[in-house]
Motif scaffolding. Structure first.
Motif, PDB file in Angstrom:
ATOM      1  N   ALA A  91     -13.382  32.347  60.237  1.00  0.00           N
ATOM      2  CA  ALA A  91     -13.816  31.179  60.995  1.00  0.00           C
ATOM      3  C   ALA A  91     -13.265  31.283  62.410  1.00  0.00           C
ATOM      4  N   SER A  93     -12.507  28.707  66.085  1.00  0.00           N
ATOM      5  CA  SER A  93     -12.447  27.387  66.689  1.00  0.00           C
ATOM      6  C   SER A  93     -11.982  27.564  68.129  1.00  0.00           C
ATOM      7  N   LEU A 101     -14.374  23.983  62.811  1.00  0.00           N
ATOM      8  CA  LEU A 101     -14.415  25.405  62.476  1.00  0.00           C
ATOM      9  C   LEU A 101     -15.855  25.879  62.339  1.00  0.00           C
ATOM     10  N   PHE A 103     -17.746  28.845  60.588  1.00  0.00           N
ATOM     11  CA  PHE A 103     -17.458  29.802  59.530  1.00  0.00           C
ATOM     12  C   PHE A 103     -18.447  30.963  59.523  1.00  0.00           C
TER      13      PHE A 103
ATOM     14  N   GLY B  42     -21.253  29.919  54.201  1.00  0.00           N
ATOM     15  CA  GLY B  42     -20.014  29.333  54.662  1.00  0.00           C
ATOM     16  C   GLY B  42     -20.199  27.858  54.971  1.00  0.00           C
TER      17      GLY B  42
END
Lengths: 113, 116
Positions: A91, A93, A101, A103, B42
């Protein structure tokens, strides 16, 4: 620009071997790169994280390698164990985006005894 | 200490119905996030709360989705007129502060929503 691309999609490793998962990103504003581990029916759990001021971070059997110029980072699991069998997500950020986040798509790791 | 809890763990509903999903964050965590995880993918960001206010709702897919956190602790994700495409696991995470660029997020086990 917000995508994080992860490979491979799945990985099979023998017990004691090294598992390597790779991620690439586009947004140069990203400055925090965690790896999460997820078991079936559970939420993701933080494994290890890195910031771009270092090129490598090691915690036990887990190592993140970070290449800022290539905008890539990877997770290495040394001495892989059957208990490491799970799905792994990278992830990213960045500053100015409140910590949300972004991913990757995930890698399913199977460690064979 | 208790982690992030989510209820229900499973929710099956019919197309067009309204659902509410609840998240109890870790005590003292001011930042709360909702993510959606489709099968084999995800998690995708939906919304972020700092205290009681939604500081970033840019991930909500449309106006059928809404979330609240009236007292700065428990949060509820609300989905109106559910569609089959809403089927996914909805994850909640909390952190001490919504630090830009970092700060460990602790995830709950998720609510698996199935829309028939």
């Amino acid at each position: 620009q917000q995508q994080v691309k992860q490979s491979p999609q799945s990985l099979i490793v023998q017990k004691g071997g090294i598992s390597i998962i790779n991620c690439a990103y586009e947004n140069t504003a990203f400055d925090y790169f965690p790896w999460y581990q997820q078991f079936p029916g559970k939420g993701p759990a933080l494994l290890i994280a890195i910031r771009p001021d270092v090129s490598e971070k090691k915690e036990g059997r887990f190592t993140i390698s970070f290449n800022k110029s290539a905008k890539q980072f990877s997770l290495h699991i040394m001495d892989s164990q059957p208990g490491d069998s799970a799905t792994y997500f990278c992830a990213a950020s960045g500053s100015g985006n409140t910590g949300k986040l972004i991913f990757g798509q995930g890698t399913t790791l199977q460690v064979k005894p | 200490g208790a982690g992030v809890s989510q209820t229900p763990s499973n929710k099956v509903t019919e197309k067009g119905k309204y659902v509410e999903l609840r998240c109890d964050p870790i005590s003292g965590h001011t930042a709360l996030y909702w993510y959606r995880q489709s099968l084999g993918q995800g998690p995708e960001f939906l919304i972020y709360f700092q205290g009681t206010g939604a500081a970033d709702d840019s991930g909500l897919p449309n106006d059928r989705f809404f979330a609240v956190r009236p007292e700065g602790s428990v949060s509820t994700l609300k989905i109106q007129r559910t569609e089959r495409g809403d089927s996914a696991v909805y994850l909640c995470a909390s952190s001490v502060m919504g630090l830009a660029g970092g700060g460990e997020q602790f995830f709950g086990p998720g609510t698996r929503l199935t829309v028939l």
